[in-house]
Design a protein around this motif. Structure first.
Motif, PDB file in Angstrom:
ATOM      1  N   GLN A 225       0.870  -1.180   0.000  1.00  0.00           N
ATOM      2  CA  GLN A 225       0.000   0.000   0.000  1.00  0.00           C
ATOM      3  C   GLN A 225       0.910   1.233   0.000  1.00  0.00           C
ATOM      4  O   GLN A 225       1.149   1.835   1.052  1.00  0.00           O
ATOM      5  CB  GLN A 225      -0.923  -0.019   1.213  1.00  0.00           C
ATOM      6  N   LYS A 227       0.789   4.367  -0.903  1.00  0.00           N
ATOM      7  CA  LYS A 227       0.349   5.686  -0.419  1.00  0.00           C
ATOM      8  C   LYS A 227       0.295   5.710   1.100  1.00  0.00           C
ATOM      9  O   LYS A 227       0.731   6.671   1.737  1.00  0.00           O
ATOM     10  CB  LYS A 227      -1.009   6.039  -1.019  1.00  0.00           C
ATOM     11  N   LEU A 228      -0.267   4.645   1.691  1.00  0.00           N
ATOM     12  CA  LEU A 228      -0.329   4.566   3.144  1.00  0.00           C
ATOM     13  C   LEU A 228       1.077   4.486   3.719  1.00  0.00           C
ATOM     14  O   LEU A 228       1.393   5.154   4.716  1.00  0.00           O
ATOM     15  CB  LEU A 228      -1.148   3.346   3.568  1.00  0.00           C
ATOM     16  N   GLN A 477      -8.652   2.840   0.808  1.00  0.00           N
ATOM     17  CA  GLN A 477      -7.779   3.946   1.180  1.00  0.00           C
ATOM     18  C   GLN A 477      -6.738   4.265   0.107  1.00  0.00           C
ATOM     19  O   GLN A 477      -6.370   5.437  -0.084  1.00  0.00           O
ATOM     20  CB  GLN A 477      -7.107   3.672   2.525  1.00  0.00           C
ATOM     21  N   GLU A 478      -6.291   3.251  -0.626  1.00  0.00           N
ATOM     22  CA  GLU A 478      -5.305   3.510  -1.682  1.00  0.00           C
ATOM     23  C   GLU A 478      -5.921   4.186  -2.911  1.00  0.00           C
ATOM     24  O   GLU A 478      -5.202   4.577  -3.835  1.00  0.00           O
ATOM     25  CB  GLU A 478      -4.615   2.209  -2.097  1.00  0.00           C
TER      26      GLU A 478
END
Length: 551
Positions: A225, A227-228, A477-478
């Motif tokens: 993930q 971005k996270l 969330q991504e």
């Protein structure tokens, strides 16, 4: 002889019988592994002996306390494997950073060791060997000052800092095959309880993956993930640059009287990031900003502060809550227990939302709905909206990133933001602070102030809230164009003074007591920061009160 009752069945056991021996009698093949025991309502480790007549309820991997014990024990085995492979003291150069799903990212700074697939396979193999040997994990209690001096001597500076501010006179240390360390929380009785895990290289470190709750034998494939990972990495880099990346370091800042400077830096950083996000929205000519995030992530205050930055950039923001697009209650879906499920996107009138947004983008005027939570009905109170050239919609709700919500809206018009409170500091090198703990404490304080809910009620609902997040928020969330970390480096030291009285009020004879006790023990690591120093614009004010955005 003692009498022990487990699920209504009475057992007669000899003195010295451990709860591990009792667990072996009731553990069924294929069911989640038993890791702890509630004994007359008190949580205990399995290696402890039966000392009186009691009622026992076993805790498995499928429960939060068991799940955290599994992860913690797996991490202990991971560190022991690294000690075996790379030499005594090598674990001192391994820092447990943060979680990515059900995986934990470990920064690996051991000299002359290259992190790659072959190295990860070596650690995996050594962990498997340790688990197969079923080595007992031993627990000893030592003077806290003795523990402080021990960790100072072996070079674990952050553990030494942590114990400098420890109020308890005694501290528990765990030992595994001669390797000794401190962990916050309980352990499995031996390495054989940890059967499923996977070590993989990721970025410049290793990822230790363990089963999700309710899983017993299989691991879901690890999906990076990025971005996270990047937003967590950036937050930790900033904390490290400031020299405040652990609780001990934060306590030192507090004792030196430098908290005001730290607060101003944190607030300034967040304001700078919000300004950068606003600039990207304006430069991209976006008309619809979708903001989503889990419970108690600070979405409301974030949307207010982002709106101010958009106004500074010459735009006219219009806040919209997705809650106003709830279906009438009798039309809402229900969960498996027959209760209305407002956590699923099926509870929203997506068709009406899509129609309204497209009408606004086309320059048409619409009548805005308002959802009445008392009657469970959507109402229209004469409020209308029409977008001008410089107008931007700022839409906030848990389903903001779900593609089903906005798939029929033009891509070029949308900008998606994920807001979450991701822990910026850890207890020490090897004990991370789960982000969910910070959010739970935020919610306990806020619910007491604004919703009339006590800590018992909030804790009781938390498992259901987390399940809703795992189903409806985290998978998307991504999809965000950008992520914003609303956590503040000092916030637990502020929340402590509000949360402690609420947690102490949880009755001993209820299921929520053990969680309240755990949170109290956790907060005991922090010194206080007085709330008067927190600006009225701060995201933290959404939870402790006194925000200038309150209506």
């Amino acid at each position: 002889m003692y009498h022990v009752t487990i699920k209504g069945v009475d057992y007669t056991v000899e003195a010295g019988t451990t709860f591990q021996e009792l667990a072996d009698k009731v553990q069924k093949k294929g069911e989640p592994v038993i890791l702890l025991a509630y004994v007359n309502g008190k949580l205990k480790e399995l290696f402890q002996p039966v000392e009186k007549n009691c009622q026992v309820e076993f805790v498995t991997l499928a429960q939060e306390a068991g799940y955290m014990t599994y992860k913690r024990t797996a991490m202990f085995i991971f560190l022991k494997a690294c000690e075996d492979l790379f030499g005594e003291g090598s674990s001192d150069d391994i820092s447990i950073k943060y979680s990515i799903g059900n995986s934990t990212f470990c920064e690996f700074l051991v000299r002359d060791i290259q992190v790659n697939v072959q190295m990860a396979l070596k650690v995996q193999k050594r962990m498997e060997e340790i688990c197969k040997e079923n080595i007992p994990i031993q627990k000893t209690s030592v003077d806290t000052y003795q523990a402080q001096k021990y960790f100072e001597g072996v070079g674990l500076k952050e553990k030494q800092r942590l114990f400098r501010f420890r109020r308890e006179s005694k501290t528990n240390l765990y030992s595994l095959g001669g390797y000794e360390n401190y962990f916050y929380g309980y352990m499995a009785p031996s390495t054989g309880y940890i059967q499923t895990f996977l070590v993989s290289p990721y970025q410049d470190g290793l990822v230790l993956q363990t089963p999700k709750r309710h899983q017993t034998e299989e691991l879901q494939k690890f999906y990076p993930q990025p971005k996270l990972f990047r937003v967590m990495q950036r937050s930790r880099e900033w904390s490290a640059t400031m020299g405040v990346d652990t609780v001990g370091a934060l306590n030192e800042v507090i004792t030196c009287g430098n908290t005001n400077h730290l607060i101003l830096l944190q607030e300034g950083l967040q304001e700078k990031l919000m300004a950068e996000i606003a600039d990207k929205i304006v430069q991209g000519h976006k008309k619809i900003v979708l903001i989503a995030g889990p419970s108690s992530s600070g979405k409301t205050t974030f949307s207010h502060r982002l709106s101010i930055q958009l106004q500074i950039a010459g735009k006219n923001p219009h806040p919209i809550s997705l809650d106003d697009y709830f279906l009438d209650r009798e039309l809402s879906p229900k969960d498996e227990f027959g209760n209305y499920n407002f956590e699923t996107i099926a509870s929203l009138d997506v068709d009406l939302f899509t129609k309204h947004m497209n009408c606004l983008l086309a320059g048409e005027e619409i009548s805005m709905p308002t959802y009445n939570f008392v009657t469970g009905k959507r109402e229209y109170k004469g409020k209308t909206l029409k977008l001008g050239h410089d107008d931007i919609l700022v839409i906030e709700g848990i389903h903001g990133l779900n593609g089903e919500l906005s798939r029929n809206l033009p891509r070029e018009a949308k900008y998606k933001i994920y807001v979450s409170a991701l822990s910026q500091i850890n207890l020490d090198e090897h004990n991370r602070i789960p982000s969910s703990d910070g959010r739970l404490l935020r919610r306990i304080v806020r619910d007491s102030m604004t919703r009339g809910n006590d800590a018992k009620e909030t804790i009781g609902r938390w498992d259901s809230v987390r399940k809703g997040e795992e189903d409806n928020i985290f998978p998307y969330q991504e999809e965000a164009d950008i992520m914003f970390n609303s956590s503040q480096i000092y916030e637990l030291a502020v929340l402590k003074q509000y949360a402690e009285p609420l947690l102490f009020a949880v009755p001993r004879n209820c299921p929520e007591y053990q969680e309240a006790k755990r949170l109290l023990n956790f907060l005991d690591y922090f010194l206080n920061i007085k709330s008067e120093d927190i600006p009225k614009t701060s995201l933290l004010r959404e939870f402790i009160g006194g925000s200038c955005f309150e209506t």
